[in-house]
Design a protein around this motif. Structure first.
Motif, PDB file in Angstrom:
ATOM      1  N   GLY A  66     -11.661  -3.887  -9.595  1.00 50.13           N
ATOM      2  CA  GLY A  66     -10.910  -2.677  -9.294  1.00 50.13           C
ATOM      3  C   GLY A  66      -9.505  -2.583  -9.842  1.00 50.13           C
ATOM      4  O   GLY A  66      -8.818  -1.575  -9.614  1.00 50.13           O
ATOM      5  N   GLN A 121       0.808  -1.218   0.000  1.00 47.24           N
ATOM      6  CA  GLN A 121       0.000   0.000   0.000  1.00 47.24           C
ATOM      7  C   GLN A 121       0.844   1.273   0.000  1.00 47.24           C
ATOM      8  O   GLN A 121       0.317   2.378  -0.234  1.00 47.24           O
ATOM      9  CB  GLN A 121      -0.969   0.015   1.193  1.00 47.24           C
ATOM     10  CG  GLN A 121      -0.296   0.025   2.549  1.00 47.24           C
ATOM     11  CD  GLN A 121       0.054  -1.374   3.056  1.00 47.24           C
ATOM     12  OE1 GLN A 121      -0.022  -2.349   2.310  1.00 47.24           O
ATOM     13  NE2 GLN A 121       0.437  -1.464   4.315  1.00 47.24           N
ATOM     14  N   ALA A 146      -4.667  -1.967  -1.427  1.00 49.06           N
ATOM     15  CA  ALA A 146      -5.495  -0.762  -1.374  1.00 49.06           C
ATOM     16  C   ALA A 146      -4.898   0.273  -0.404  1.00 49.06           C
ATOM     17  O   ALA A 146      -4.425  -0.090   0.678  1.00 49.06           O
ATOM     18  CB  ALA A 146      -6.914  -1.135  -0.943  1.00 49.06           C
ATOM     19  N   PRO A 147      -4.852   1.550  -0.827  1.00 48.73           N
ATOM     20  CA  PRO A 147      -5.465   2.141  -2.023  1.00 48.73           C
ATOM     21  C   PRO A 147      -4.535   2.195  -3.236  1.00 48.73           C
ATOM     22  O   PRO A 147      -4.842   2.867  -4.208  1.00 48.73           O
ATOM     23  CB  PRO A 147      -5.789   3.559  -1.554  1.00 48.73           C
ATOM     24  CG  PRO A 147      -4.657   3.884  -0.624  1.00 48.73           C
ATOM     25  CD  PRO A 147      -4.317   2.594   0.079  1.00 48.73           C
ATOM     26  N   THR A 148      -3.388   1.524  -3.186  1.00 49.78           N
ATOM     27  CA  THR A 148      -2.456   1.535  -4.319  1.00 49.78           C
ATOM     28  C   THR A 148      -3.083   0.825  -5.521  1.00 49.78           C
ATOM     29  O   THR A 148      -3.628  -0.283  -5.372  1.00 49.78           O
ATOM     30  CB  THR A 148      -1.136   0.835  -3.955  1.00 49.78           C
ATOM     31  OG1 THR A 148      -0.513   1.557  -2.890  1.00 49.78           O
ATOM     32  CG2 THR A 148      -0.189   0.773  -5.149  1.00 49.78           C
ATOM     33  N   PRO A 149      -3.025   1.412  -6.725  1.00 49.66           N
ATOM     34  CA  PRO A 149      -3.593   0.745  -7.911  1.00 49.66           C
ATOM     35  C   PRO A 149      -2.820  -0.515  -8.267  1.00 49.66           C
ATOM     36  O   PRO A 149      -1.603  -0.592  -8.054  1.00 49.66           O
ATOM     37  CB  PRO A 149      -3.465   1.811  -9.009  1.00 49.66           C
ATOM     38  CG  PRO A 149      -2.399   2.742  -8.545  1.00 49.66           C
ATOM     39  CD  PRO A 149      -2.469   2.748  -7.047  1.00 49.66           C
TER      40      PRO A 149
END
Length: 463
Positions: free
Chosen positions: A99, A52, A76-79
């Motif tokens: 996602g 993350q 999450a929240p890293t793509p």
């Protein structure tokens, strides 16, 4: 068409991949473009690195005994950018719905990887030197025939019509499909690539159109077909000439009405799919022999793009070889390897029946087998009874600045090698000669045999 690095903030990227070779090649590629990269071979190893905290995570969906989609929650929240092979495309579609920011397919294409990473990480993409406007990413060449291809792609991509791509095996038909998809209004939707020749005939309809639970022996659960998975996006059917007649009839229904029906179902589903088909065969001839439906051929051939074979691209061959060689060097961690003048002459003179794919394989062999810093013709491993063609004088390899900067580039079988060995073999041992030439003793012996240079007999010592 070479790629150079641009100045940008160094994004931190985590690669989660259990295959060492793929992980290393991807790390090398991204580091060349100024990214900071960490590696993990499993989900546990990735979690220990605090995913993350990275700017982007690139994760294979098929880790050894693990489900790569779990990285979506762990990061999450890293793509998360997912990687998959053609066999796992359904899983990739699920990951995108859950996602994932995008999906790249194996075997990985360097240009596609760099461009996609730049886009999803928010950093500038690679810049291209002296690239003419409109050349699609991943495609190489500036000859007249390729300029026609680029122009056809530019005009066809936004039109959202069905496209038939024709060309010999290895000419890059999938690259054309990817370029059409990227330049279309469907660019943010899935691109599903299917090789019709790689799926057994008994499974092709189930793979493309899906099936319901219990539809046939072994159908233990319902499955979404690849046509349905491409809904809203693009479906690329490679080698469509291998598609069985029953599947052709179903595909015709998709093109005419946008309808599909899973095997074993009475329910009709509607899909919005753009179809790009490719073949190396003459579909009109196949239709005359009853192997391909003529009505399907007319539906497919709304717009046709013909790819020229490599042997008709004299102006591009060495440029393509240069870029493919750079990629192979990066994959095998052998920077700085170059083609000798004799190797370049052989590349220009060979007919390349396997086209760009065959050239790429030959250069891969050259990188692996080369001794020293030059790749010679015997390293390329081209067939001895090769489909060669006459090379006009104008097509001889030009003297580049690299040639002038190093006399070693004259280490061809015809000139410098022969001259050096004849001049020095009286004073040097075979080991010393090989060391000076930057090759092994075995290679020295093989080249002596090929050129007919006998070893100089040492004077016998009197007892």
């Amino acid at each position: 068409m070479s790629i150079h690095m641009t100045t940008r903030p160094m994004s931190r990227i985590l690669i989660v991949e259990n295959e060492d070779a793929t992980r290393h090649a991807l790390k090398t590629l991204l580091e060349r473009h100024a990214y900071r990269v960490e590696e993990a071979a499993s989900l546990d190893a990735a979690q220990a690195l605090a995913p993350q905290t990275f700017d982007l995570v690139i994760c294979d969906l098929r880790l050894a005994g693990e489900d790569g989609t779990q990285m979506l929650a762990l990061s999450a929240p890293t793509p998360v950018l997912v990687m998959t092979d053609h066999a796992s495309l359904r899983k990739a579609v699920v990951a995108l719905k859950e996602g994932a920011v995008d999906c790249i397919t194996k075997p990985l294409d360097d240009d596609e990887v760099v461009t996609t990473v730049a886009r999803v990480s928010g950093s500038p993409g690679p810049a291209r030197d002296a690239s003419p406007p409109g050349v699609p990413s991943g495609m190489i060449g500036e000859c007249a025939a390729m300029q026609c291809v680029y122009e056809r792609i530019r005009k066809t991509a936004p039109a959202d019509v069905t496209v038939l791509v024709q060309g010999e095996s290895g000419t890059g038909k999938e690259l054309v499909a990817r370029a059409l998809h990227r330049q279309s209004r469907r660019a943010k939707a899935p691109l599903i690539c299917v090789n019709c020749a790689a799926i057994p005939e008994t499974l092709i309809e189930s793979e493309l159109f899906g099936h319901e639970k219990g539809a046939f022996t072994g159908a233990n659960s319902a499955r979404t077909g690849l046509v349905e998975a491409a809904d809203g996006g693009t479906l690329f059917l490679d080698e469509i000439g291998e598609l069985p007649l029953d599947a052709q009839a179903r595909l015709l229904r998709v093109l005419q009405e946008g309808e599909i029906r899973r095997i074993g179902s009475v329910e009709t589903r509607y899909v919005d799919v753009r179809l790009i088909a490719a073949t190396h065969r003459d579909l009109q001839s196949l239709s005359r022999s009853g192997e391909f439906r003529l009505d399907l051929y007319y539906r497919l051939n709304v717009m046709q793009i013909d790819l020229p074979p490599l042997r008709e691209r004299d102006d591009d061959i060495l440029a393509i070889a240069k870029i493919l060689l750079e990629r192979a060097c990066a994959r095998h961690a052998r920077p700085g390897l170059r083609l000798s003048r004799a190797a370049r002459r052989d590349i220009l003179g060979y007919a390349w029946p396997g086209n760009v794919r065959e050239l790429e394989n030959a250069l891969e062999r050259g990188v692996i087998l080369a001794e020293g810093h030059l790749i010679h013709p015997d390293d390329l491993g081209l067939p001895s009874e090769r489909a060669s063609r006459a090379t006009p004088p104008s097509a001889e390899p030009p003297h580049s600045s690299d040639d002038e900067a190093s006399l070693d580039d004259d280490l061809s079988l015809e000139d410098y090698f022969q001259h050096f060995v004849l001049e020095h073999q009286a004073q040097m041992s075979e080991t010393e000669l090989a060391q000076k030439l930057g090759i092994s003793r075995k290679c020295l012996w093989e080249r002596r045999q090929r050129l007919g240079i006998p070893r100089k007999k040492q004077p016998r010592r009197m007892a």
